[in-house]
Structures are given as structure tokens and as C-alpha cells.
Design a protein around this motif. Structure first.
Motif, short mmCIF file in Angstrom:
data_model
loop_
_atom_site.label_atom_id
_atom_site.label_comp_id
_atom_site.label_asym_id
_atom_site.label_seq_id
_atom_site.Cartn_x
_atom_site.Cartn_y
_atom_site.Cartn_z
N UNK A 72 0.88 -1.18 0.11
CA UNK A 72 0.06 -0.05 -0.08
C UNK A 72 0.78 1.18 0.09
N UNK A 73 2.03 1.14 0.99
CA UNK A 73 2.89 2.35 0.88
C UNK A 73 3.46 2.58 -0.21
N UNK A 85 10.60 1.59 5.93
CA UNK A 85 10.76 0.09 5.90
C UNK A 85 11.54 -0.76 6.50
N UNK A 86 12.80 -0.23 6.55
CA UNK A 86 14.01 -0.91 7.41
C UNK A 86 13.74 -1.08 8.69
N UNK A 87 13.04 0.15 9.32
CA UNK A 87 12.65 -0.10 10.62
C UNK A 87 11.51 -1.00 11.18
N UNK A 146 -0.60 -5.26 11.16
CA UNK A 146 -2.01 -4.70 11.38
C UNK A 146 -1.88 -3.24 11.59
N UNK A 147 -1.32 -2.70 12.63
CA UNK A 147 -0.83 -1.20 12.75
C UNK A 147 -0.21 -0.55 11.58
N UNK A 148 0.85 -1.29 11.27
CA UNK A 148 1.41 -0.74 10.05
C UNK A 148 0.73 -0.55 8.74
N UNK A 149 -0.52 -1.56 8.55
CA UNK A 149 -1.29 -1.31 7.44
C UNK A 149 -2.14 0.00 7.35
N UNK A 198 -0.24 7.49 5.60
CA UNK A 198 0.72 8.26 4.93
C UNK A 198 0.41 8.28 3.44
N UNK A 199 -0.17 7.28 2.82
CA UNK A 199 -0.61 7.62 1.44
C UNK A 199 -1.75 8.51 1.39
#
Length: 422
Positions: A13-14, A50-52, A72-75, A81-82
Motif C-alpha cells: 500500500x505504501x 521500511x527498514x525500521x 496490522x497497525x502498519x497497514x 501516509x498515502x
């Protein structure tokens, strides 16, 4: 490999979302439009995020913690962000920067959890700290967006209530677990209510009073509902007594009635909620435009980048859910709400498998807090509840919200380490 693959959807998505926005701003090779504010300056920050995220997922795997909650939270954060890049391109890099800082702080919470968790052994100190944090805006606060709940520190603005909610969960988990027997075995009967001596429920009444004070003085309805709701919910989870719920609702009803009769800004908020069409171009403009956005989006939406969410003031903070609903429709909106419910369910699973009562209440409180905050802002945007001024967790723009959300996530993940079977 299974644990790592969970990060693919948020990364997809990002990257794809930002790529679509870049291509939309550069329809012809070699032509750079003057309105394009993205460029490629955000790429180093995107790579760092992404690395983190990959490193943090590795830490969770190695420490045998829950490996589903963080992806799930990163989703949710990726969607935010987008969408912010779509609405306010100039804020893309700051949002990526805050996301990176939030993940670093989440790692620090996990790393030093054995020391942080000692706070639950000192409930009154935690409670006093919470009161001090919540009263800072009253003494030194600046009014932004109609609410006096901000502290301006040079180039930064901080919302203390975002960190006060963490302290309130720590305090309630400690206090309720220490006094559960007294609170659940009442000594007095008032009509059909069964209540313990006043000295045992005095801290709860104090929390309710602070919520009302935030509503009246700081004009912060969202935080007031959030603090009041989490106090009532955690009390019910600890005691199972419906008397506390009824007493709390009665207290809030009387306080709301008095505030409505005595304060003009309170009447404005409630009148807008009851009938926003009486002043569609004035005080109710945001709510009306939000309702138009939902109606325009329909089931499938107008398409990413093809809506007009810019008509809504502060769309990248309080009303970002309306922008998502307009361009991606009912289906995407329901999927986002399902993500919050899934995160809550996962948190409750962690809570139920905690061996100690304090940890159980702490995990349940963190889970309920995130879901309740999402519910309050979505309900306000859709006119189900009066309009509030809180952010949509992990999606709306804002450093205080992002950092506090990931701190709560770090607490949940730390509690999952000792789970029996999740």
C-alpha cells in the motif's frame, strides 16, 4: 517466513500508493508540474520506515512476542501516509518522520518494559502525573482548531492529552486491580445501586470530573469522551458491576445538562450535532462537507485522487476518514474499521492470556483505548456523535497521536511476551 510476509500488504500500500501519486503528478516523462510537492525527497524517509519496520518485526519474532498486531497497525499507518500524501503533499515527509520516531519509541518501550511496568506498583503517583499532564493546557495551553489542548514548544506543538491517556490506563489498571475486591463487594446500598464507601470511588469520581473540566475549559469534547469512556469501561471490566456504569452515565448526563445551560460553546457543539443544516456555511461547515463526501463516495468511491476532499477544512487530521470514504468508498471504510476491530480482538486475546490481573487490565485497557478513540472520531465525522477533535489512530496526521499510539502498541506487545497461548 510466515511472520515476515505479514508486512507485505502495508509495504505494498505504501509503495504503490505513493507511486500512483507521483505518476499522476508527472503524466509525461520529463515534465515536472509546478503543483507537485512530492518529488523524490521522501524516498530516504520511506526507506528508513521500511527498514525500521522489518527490524522491529525481527525483534518481535526473536523475543517471542505477538507478530500479527504490528503488521496490522502498519497497514493502518500506511493508509494514513498515502492519504496524507494525497491531501497535503508537503506533510508527507513530516508524517514519515513521525512514523519513524514512533517506531523507535515503541522499540524503547519493548526494550525497557521491565522498568516501565513498575509504574503500576505506584498508582497514585501515576494518577498525579496524569492530572498534571492534563492540567498543563489549562495553564499554558494554546487554542488551535477551537480547542485549548495544545502546548506550543518553539516549532513543535504537543497535545498533552495524547500522553495523558497512557497514564490514565496505567493508573486505572493499578488502582482497580488493587481495590477490586472492595469495589466488587459493596458495603452500602443506594436505591437499586450497590456502592462501596465513598473513599474507594473518590478517585473514579475525580477522573469523571477531570473529563467534564476538559470539556468545559479546554473545549475538548473528544478527549473528554475518551477519558470518561475508558474509565467507565475499565471499571466495569474489573468489577463487573453495572452500578458503576449507571452512576457514571448519570453523572455525565447531569454534567452535560449543566454545561449546555451554562456555556455557549457547549450549546453550539450540541446544536450542530442535532441539526447541522441550520448553519451549513458557518459553524457546521465541516460536518456538512463531511456528509457530502460520504454521499459522493458511495459504495466504491470516486477513485483514489479523483475526489474533492479539499473542501473539508483540516481534512488531513480530524476528517481524514471522510476523505478515505469519498475516494475509496464504503468498502474501504468498512475494511479500515475491521482492522481496528481485529487489532482490538488481538489485544483482548493478549489480555486474557496474561497471568496477572494488573497486566490483564493494562492490556485490555490499551486495546479498548485504541478502539474507543477510533469509534469516537468516526462517529463524530458521520454525525453519530457530536463532532470531536481527536485523531484517527495511526492514520491522521500528527506527531503526538502517532507517538502515543505506538507507545500503547509497544505496551501491548510487551505484555504478549508472557502470554500462555495467543
Amino acid at each position: 517466513m510466515k511472520n515476515w510476509s505479514l508486512l507485505l500488504p502495508p509495504f505494498g500500500i505504501l509503495i504503490s500508493g505513493l507511486a500512483v501519486l507521483y505518476l499522476k503528478a508527472h503524466p509525461q516523462p520529463g515534465v515536472v508540474h509546478t503543483q507537485d510537492l512530492l518529488g523524490i525527497a521522501y524516498l530516504p524517509w520511506l526507506a528508513a520506515v521500511i527498514v525500521a519496520a522489518v527490524i522491529l518485526q525481527g525483534v518481535l519474532v526473536r523475543r517471542h512476542m505477538d507478530t500479527c498486531l504490528f503488521p496490522l497497525v502498519m497497514l493502518l499507518a500506511s493508509v494514513g501516509v498515502v492519504e496524507i500524501a494525497r491531501l497535503k503533499p508537503a506533510l508527507l515527509i513530516p508524517q514519515l518522520r513521525w512514523l519513524l520516531i514512533a517506531m523507535v519509541l515503541m522499540f524503547l518501550v519493548i526494550r525497557f518494559w521491565s522498568r516501565i511496568v513498575r509504574l503500576v506498583d505506584y498508582p497514585y503517583i501515576t494518577g498525579i502525573c496524569c492530572v498534571v499532564v492534563l492540567f498543563l493546557p489549562i495553564l499554558f495551553g494554546t487554542e488551535i482548531g477551537g480547542s485549548r489542548n495544545w502546548l506550543v514548544l518553539g516549532p513543535f506543538s504537543v497535545q498533552p492529552s495524547e500522553f495523558g491517556k497512557i497514564l490514565i490506563v496505567l493508573f486505572l489498571a493499578a488502582y482497580l486491580s488493587d481495590h477490586r475486591k472492595v469495589l466488587s463487594l459493596p458495603k452500602r446500598r443506594l436505591l437499586f445501586l450497590q456502592l462501596p464507601p465513598l473513599r474507594f470511588i473518590a478517585p473514579l469520581i475525580c477522573i469523571w470530573s477531570i473529563a467534564v473540566l476538559m470539556f468545559v475549559v479546554e473545549k475538548d469534547l473528544g478527549s473528554a469522551l475518551l477519558f470518561f469512556g475508558i474509565a467507565v469501561l475499565m471499571t466495569y471490566m474489573a468489577t463487573g458491576s453495572k452500578s458503576y456504569v449507571f452512576l457514571a452515565l448519570l453523572f455525565m448526563g447531569l454534567a452535560a445538562t449543566i454545561c449546555y445551560m451554562g456555556f455557549a460553546h457547549v450549546r453550539v457543539r450540541f446544536d450542530i450535532w442535532l441539526n447541522p443544516w441550520q448553519d451549513p456555511n458557518g459553524m457546521a461547515y465541516q460536518v456538512v462537507q463531511s456528509l457530502f463526501a460520504f454521499g459522493t463516495g458511495g459504495v466504491w468511491g470516486t477513485g483514489f485522487g479523483y475526489g474533492h476532499p479539499g473542501f473539508i477544512p483540516e481534512v488531513h487530521t480530524d476528517f481524514i476518514f471522510a476523505a478515505i470514504a469519498e475516494e475509496m468508498g464504503l468498502i474501504a471504510s468498512l475494511m479500515l474499521m475491521a482492522c481496528y476491530v481485529m487489532a482490538f480482538w488481538r489485544g483482548i486475546c493478549i489480555a486474557l492470556s496474561c497471568p496477572q490481573e494488573k497486566e490483564l487490565l493494562l492490556a485490555a485497557g490499551c486495546s479498548a483505548l485504541l478502539l474507543m478513540q477510533a469509534f469516537i472520531i468516526i462517529a463524530g465525522v458521520t454525525k453519530f456523535l457530536p463532532l470531536t477533535g481527536i485523531t484517527l489512530p495511526f492514520i491522521s496526521y500528527g506527531g503526538s497521536s502517532m507517538v502515543s499510539g505506538f507507545i500503547l502498541l509497544g505496551m501491548l506487545l510487551s505484555l504478549s511476551k508472557e502470554r500462555k497461548n495467543v
